[in-house]
Design a protein around this motif. Structure first.
Motif, PDB file in Angstrom:
ATOM      1  N   GLU A  85       0.853  -1.190   0.000  1.00 64.80           N
ATOM      2  CA  GLU A  85       0.000   0.000   0.000  1.00 64.80           C
ATOM      3  C   GLU A  85       0.889   1.239   0.000  1.00 64.80           C
ATOM      4  N   ILE A  86       0.365   2.335  -0.507  1.00 62.32           N
ATOM      5  CA  ILE A  86       1.113   3.595  -0.502  1.00 62.32           C
ATOM      6  C   ILE A  86       1.489   3.958   0.931  1.00 62.32           C
ATOM      7  N   LEU A  87       0.573   3.680   1.843  1.00 65.25           N
ATOM      8  CA  LEU A  87       0.829   4.011   3.247  1.00 65.25           C
ATOM      9  C   LEU A  87       2.051   3.263   3.791  1.00 65.25           C
ATOM     10  N   LEU A 147       5.013   5.369   2.785  1.00 67.19           N
ATOM     11  CA  LEU A 147       5.074   6.645   3.511  1.00 67.19           C
ATOM     12  C   LEU A 147       5.419   6.430   4.985  1.00 67.19           C
ATOM     13  N   ARG A 148       4.768   5.465   5.610  1.00 69.42           N
ATOM     14  CA  ARG A 148       5.001   5.234   7.048  1.00 69.42           C
ATOM     15  C   ARG A 148       6.440   4.768   7.304  1.00 69.42           C
ATOM     16  N   LEU A 173       9.089   5.634   5.580  1.00 65.65           N
ATOM     17  CA  LEU A 173       9.945   6.827   5.490  1.00 65.65           C
ATOM     18  C   LEU A 173       9.715   7.764   6.670  1.00 65.65           C
ATOM     19  N   GLU A 174       8.447   7.867   7.072  1.00 67.57           N
ATOM     20  CA  GLU A 174       8.100   8.765   8.191  1.00 67.57           C
ATOM     21  C   GLU A 174       8.733   8.285   9.488  1.00 67.57           C
ATOM     22  N   ILE A 211       3.660  11.709  -4.355  1.00 66.08           N
ATOM     23  CA  ILE A 211       3.396  12.370  -3.066  1.00 66.08           C
ATOM     24  C   ILE A 211       4.714  12.880  -2.475  1.00 66.08           C
ATOM     25  N   LEU A 212       5.756  12.066  -2.564  1.00 66.71           N
ATOM     26  CA  LEU A 212       7.055  12.484  -2.021  1.00 66.71           C
ATOM     27  C   LEU A 212       7.584  13.705  -2.781  1.00 66.71           C
ATOM     28  N   GLN A 235       5.794  15.950  -4.125  1.00 65.76           N
ATOM     29  CA  GLN A 235       4.992  17.098  -3.682  1.00 65.76           C
ATOM     30  C   GLN A 235       5.541  17.691  -2.387  1.00 65.76           C
ATOM     31  N   LEU A 242      10.469  15.491  -0.562  1.00 64.26           N
ATOM     32  CA  LEU A 242      11.368  14.408  -0.145  1.00 64.26           C
ATOM     33  C   LEU A 242      11.715  13.623  -1.415  1.00 64.26           C
TER      34      LEU A 242
END
Lengths: 145, 222
Positions: free
Chosen positions: A56-58, A61-62, A64-65, A100-101, A103, A106
């Motif tokens: 999933e995209i999440l 992101l998670r 990297l976060e 998204i990154l 945007q 990152l």
């Protein structure tokens, strides 16, 4: 690369890569699922997926976060996907995560995507070595500084 | 359903400067169905915003919650505690949800995290198409269920125009000519005679041109 030579569970100050891998693309990935090890000085956590399209995209992101300097996804060749369109779908999901990154500023090149040859056991080793080298060039995530 | 599309994360982040406690509020109805503002998209937006703000040197706390609907007072109330604790809310609901939340939680700023784009449906996985323009005077019985207001680029009441070419619209070869579709549908229905009578100019007063609209049902009204 070996699960017998594990890195500490937490990457500390070094570079950290979360590597997602389709279970069908590499039997070695299945063997090493959830293992944490070091390749060329980069700590890698390998997470095996039933199909790369389970990513999933999440997840990207998670990772990297919460401290990863990079995230990778290794899929089967598009034409060899056991589930038909899994590798294609996964690739598109990676594209969206990269957008998204971009945007937020990152570097999207911290998200790696490549195909593995399921018949070549050494493919995963090579892919991780190559990615570790690219990670070293990129350095730490700006989120860590 | 109402179809929405995610905004650029940076556009949202620009509006969050100076706030220390942010809530990203999703809506589990229409915008969840069109994958713009449901629980999953709320988590993605919140994660992306946390990173975007951190990269800007803003250590704001970004929390997330998803309401069943942001356009129903009772369902808004279920997330009131989280909204009250936040300094600003990024609503991933449609414009109706943002309006209702703003009214309920005045003077707290509720900012939109998606763009509400149209009334439509999911044609296939990953593709949503506009099907209704909410004009307030539905006449699709005459056009075989195909709305010329929503689907014709010129909203023609008597079509097609000269820009129809091989069933496609002159604005874009990927866009179907609504009037071509209407004629084909009426042929299939054996109702082509529907088009023999010229339709008079539409009274747009029932649409947005007549100002904000309302619906009252007296026997239900409090």
């Amino acid at each position: 690369m070996s699960a017998n030579n594990p890195a500490p569970d937490k990457p500390g100050n070094g570079l950290y890569l979360v590597a997602f891998c389709c279970a069908n693309s590499s039997s070695k990935a299945t063997e090493l699922s959830k293992a944490v090890f070091e390749v060329e000085g980069v700590t890698i956590r390998l997470v095996t997926l039933a199909c790369s399209s389970k990513l999933e995209i999440l997840h990207v992101l998670r990772a990297l976060e919460t401290g990863a300097d990079g995230v990778g996804l290794w899929t089967c060749p598009a034409k060899a996907c056991k589930f038909g369109r899994g590798s294609i779908r996964a690739g598109k999901r990676i594209e969206r995560a990269r957008r998204i990154l971009d945007q937020i500023g990152l570097e999207s090149k911290r998200v790696f995507l490549a195909e593995l040859n399921p018949d070549d056991e050494k493919d995963l080793d090579e892919a991780l070595k190559q990615t570790a080298a690219e990670m070293t060039k990129l350095g730490k995530s700006p989120l860590k500084t | 359903m109402i179809v929405a599309k995610a905004k650029d994360i940076n556009e949202i982040a620009d509006k969050l400067a100076g706030y220390g406690k942010i809530l990203v509020a999703g809506c589990a109805t229409c915008v969840a169905e069109c994958m713009a503002g449901g629980e999953k998209e709320t988590a993605i937006t919140a994660s992306a915003l946390r990173m975007a703000l951190k990269l800007r040197g803003n250590q704001a706390e970004v929390n997330e919650i998803t309401a069943e609907r942001q356009c129903e007072w009772e369902l808004i109330e279920e997330i009131a505690t989280q909204v009250n604790e936040a300094e600003i809310v990024v609503s991933l609901a449609c414009g109706v949800g943002v309006a209702c939340m703003s009214e309920r939680f005045e003077p707290k700023p509720i900012i939109p995290g998606v763009n509400t784009v149209f009334l439509g449906h999911r044609e296939k996985a990953g593709l949503w198409m506009e099907r209704c323009a909410a004009c307030g005077d539905c006449t699709v019985d005459r056009t075989g269920g195909i709305c010329p207001v929503a689907r014709c680029a010129k909203s023609l009441q008597n079509g097609p125009c000269g820009g129809s070419n091989d069933g496609k619209c002159e604005i874009d070869p990927d866009v179907d000519c609504a009037w071509h579709l209407i004629i084909e549908r009426l042929k299939a229905m054996g109702k082509l005679e529907n088009l023999k009578e010229n339709t008079p100019p539409k009274n747009w007063a029932t649409s947005r041109d007549g100002g904000p609209r309302k619906v009252v049902i007296e026997d239900v009204e409090e």
